[in-house]
Enzyme design. Structure first.
Site: not given
Ligand code: PGA
Length: 262
Positions: A17, A19, A102, A104, A173, A179, A219
């Protein structure tokens, strides 16, 4: 449909992803690098989720390869007066997957459970494979609500389905691990993936739960992918930050692929 190959016959899946990162040129060169690193890696499905304006570029640059392209978001209506939105129906032919729910999208864009159900249904109707993300925040976990949150998000998103379509994959997740540079521990990740599988079993039956692909996200790096991919209930990873570095993402995919893809 997942073919045989992964744990218990489930074919592993890794999603990247991106983003809201990359310029067009950066995106094009990342796609080229990923193709040269990963095309033909066996026993695994790999899908990248670039920002919307670069989806067609990614689709064209990956033509004839084993890598797939997904959208980070879509709207459930087919067409209409929805300024700024792109429909799952419009994306069909350019992408094969779409992310749904997701954290976010839920937190920053106030997407509710009902919206995830609508998009998931529209994605399937458009011939796409939805990758549904569920997971609790740190505060919800501290209050002992992790399982209840996963259950609410999962059941709401899958509400319209009579049976679990084989194209649906779920990513557990935990929001507190996204992140952060530090994944959940393998036992925390296993617990979350197992919870997803238990809820799917209760709703759709044991067979559907045994077939469903469940990923861990938060992460994930090449250093942690191996142990996270080996989870009894997990079938791969949804990767954010590390998916922007071709060598790192390729390392993750090789860790997840059965026997390094060989
Ligand atoms: P990240 O993001 O690997 O940077 O923690 C994962 C995600 O948001 O799917």
């Amino acid at each position: 449909m997942p073919a045989a190959g992964g744990v218990q016959g489930r074919r592993p899946l890794v999603g990247g992803n991106w983003k809201m990162h990359t310029t067009r040129e950066e995106a094009r060169s990342l796609v080229r690098e990923l193709r040269s690193e990963l095309d033909g890696l066996e026993g695994i499905d790999i899908v990248i989720f670039p920002p919307a304006p670069w989806l067609a570029d990614a689709h064209d640059l990956l033509a004839g390869s084993t890598l797939r392209v997904g959208a980070q978001h879509a709207h459930w209506e087919r067409s209409g007066a929805f300024t700024g939105a792109v429909s799952a129906h419009q994306l069909a032919g350019v992408v094969d997957y779409v992310l749904v729910g997701h954290s976010e999208r839920r937190q920053l864009f106030h997407e509710c459970d009902r919206a995830t159900a609508r998009l998931l249904g529209a994605a399937l109707a458009a011939g796409l494979s939805p990758l549904l993300a569920v997971g609790e925040t740190a505060a919800e976990r501290d209050r002992g609500e992790a399982e209840a949150v996963i259950e609410r998000q999962l059941l709401a998103a899958l509400d319209g389905l009579q049976r679990l379509d084989g194209r649906v994959a779920v990513a557990y997740e935990p929001v507190w691990a996204i992140g952060r540079g530090e994944s959940a521990t393998p036992s925390q990740a296993e617990e979350g993936c197992a919870t997803v599988r238990r809820i799917v079993a209760e709703r759709f039956g044991a067979d559907a739960a045994a077939r469903a692909r469940v990923l861990y996200g938060g992460s994930v790096s090449a250093a942690t992918a191996g142990e996270l991919a080996a989870l009894p209930s997990g079938d791969g990873a949804l990767v954010g930050g590390a998916s922007l570095r071709a060598a790192e993402f390729a390392g993750i995919c090789r860790e997840v692929a059965p026997s390094g893809g060989g």
